[in-house]
Design a protein around this motif. Structure first.
Motif, PDB file in Angstrom:
ATOM      1  N   GLY A 115       6.389 -10.433  -7.839  1.00 32.11           N
ATOM      2  CA  GLY A 115       6.170 -11.828  -8.196  1.00 32.11           C
ATOM      3  C   GLY A 115       7.235 -12.348  -9.136  1.00 32.11           C
ATOM      4  O   GLY A 115       7.896 -11.597  -9.839  1.00 32.11           O
ATOM      5  N   GLY A 116       7.400 -13.631  -9.127  1.00 31.93           N
ATOM      6  CA  GLY A 116       8.315 -14.287 -10.055  1.00 31.93           C
ATOM      7  C   GLY A 116       9.773 -13.931  -9.813  1.00 31.93           C
ATOM      8  O   GLY A 116      10.162 -13.393  -8.773  1.00 31.93           O
ATOM      9  N   VAL A 117      10.586 -14.225 -10.800  1.00 32.31           N
ATOM     10  CA  VAL A 117      12.030 -13.984 -10.718  1.00 32.31           C
ATOM     11  C   VAL A 117      12.318 -12.492 -10.587  1.00 32.31           C
ATOM     12  O   VAL A 117      13.174 -12.079  -9.804  1.00 32.31           O
ATOM     13  CB  VAL A 117      12.741 -14.555 -11.968  1.00 32.31           C
ATOM     14  N   ASP A 118      11.576 -11.656 -11.334  1.00 33.77           N
ATOM     15  CA  ASP A 118      11.821 -10.217 -11.272  1.00 33.77           C
ATOM     16  C   ASP A 118      11.467  -9.649  -9.902  1.00 33.77           C
ATOM     17  O   ASP A 118      12.128  -8.737  -9.408  1.00 33.77           O
ATOM     18  CB  ASP A 118      11.034  -9.486 -12.360  1.00 33.77           C
ATOM     19  N   GLY A 119      10.415 -10.172  -9.279  1.00 35.35           N
ATOM     20  CA  GLY A 119      10.056  -9.725  -7.941  1.00 35.35           C
ATOM     21  C   GLY A 119      11.134 -10.049  -6.928  1.00 35.35           C
ATOM     22  O   GLY A 119      11.482  -9.230  -6.076  1.00 35.35           O
ATOM     23  N   SER A 120      11.683 -11.243  -7.037  1.00 35.46           N
ATOM     24  CA  SER A 120      12.781 -11.641  -6.138  1.00 35.46           C
ATOM     25  C   SER A 120      14.004 -10.766  -6.360  1.00 35.46           C
ATOM     26  O   SER A 120      14.688 -10.364  -5.415  1.00 35.46           O
ATOM     27  CB  SER A 120      13.154 -13.107  -6.373  1.00 35.46           C
ATOM     28  N   LEU A 127      17.607  -6.292  -4.677  1.00 38.28           N
ATOM     29  CA  LEU A 127      18.261  -5.011  -4.970  1.00 38.28           C
ATOM     30  C   LEU A 127      17.926  -3.945  -3.927  1.00 38.28           C
ATOM     31  O   LEU A 127      18.763  -3.088  -3.613  1.00 38.28           O
ATOM     32  CB  LEU A 127      17.844  -4.511  -6.358  1.00 38.28           C
ATOM     33  N   LEU A 128      16.721  -3.989  -3.380  1.00 35.28           N
ATOM     34  CA  LEU A 128      16.308  -2.985  -2.394  1.00 35.28           C
ATOM     35  C   LEU A 128      16.952  -3.198  -1.024  1.00 35.28           C
ATOM     36  O   LEU A 128      17.313  -2.232  -0.346  1.00 35.28           O
ATOM     37  CB  LEU A 128      14.787  -2.982  -2.245  1.00 35.28           C
ATOM     38  N   ALA A 129      17.103  -4.451  -0.618  1.00 31.91           N
ATOM     39  CA  ALA A 129      17.587  -4.762   0.734  1.00 31.91           C
ATOM     40  C   ALA A 129      18.938  -4.114   1.070  1.00 31.91           C
ATOM     41  O   ALA A 129      19.059  -3.433   2.097  1.00 31.91           O
ATOM     42  CB  ALA A 129      17.639  -6.267   0.947  1.00 31.91           C
ATOM     43  N   VAL A 178      16.287   0.238   1.691  1.00 31.84           N
ATOM     44  CA  VAL A 178      15.007   0.810   1.286  1.00 31.84           C
ATOM     45  C   VAL A 178      13.915   0.026   1.996  1.00 31.84           C
ATOM     46  O   VAL A 178      13.817  -1.195   1.852  1.00 31.84           O
ATOM     47  CB  VAL A 178      14.810   0.717  -0.247  1.00 31.84           C
ATOM     48  N   ASP A 179      13.140   0.739   2.818  1.00 30.14           N
ATOM     49  CA  ASP A 179      12.027   0.084   3.492  1.00 30.14           C
ATOM     50  C   ASP A 179      10.931  -0.170   2.465  1.00 30.14           C
ATOM     51  O   ASP A 179      10.399   0.773   1.881  1.00 30.14           O
ATOM     52  CB  ASP A 179      11.480   0.956   4.623  1.00 30.14           C
TER      53      ASP A 179
END
Length: 71
Positions: free
Chosen positions: A5-10, A15-17, A21-22
């Motif tokens: 959620g929020g900015v950190d979730g985005s 970073l994972l994409a 990382v699935d």
């Protein structure tokens, strides 16, 4: 699966994409906590947690912190 959620979730999703990382994320109305783990060469680890919710209130009210530590 994790909440994002929020900015950190985005930021987490971004970073994972590129690392391929699935991950399945579930959006939340609020932000997520961030935990950073520092691993030293000798294997010593230190975890650094964001302050949210009650943690922030305790810092704003030092008397509560003292009472909690005395328990």
């Amino acid at each position: 699966m994790t909440r994002a959620g929020g900015v950190d979730g985005s930021r987490l999703e971004a970073l994972l994409a590129p690392q391929h990382v699935d991950a399945v994320t579930v959006g939340t109305a609020g932000t997520i906590r961030t935990n950073t783990t520092v691993v030293e060469r000798d294997g010593t680890t230190t975890e650094l947690d964001d302050l949210v919710g009650r943690d922030v209130r305790v810092l704003a009210d030092p008397e509560t912190l003292v009472k909690d530590l005395q328990r």
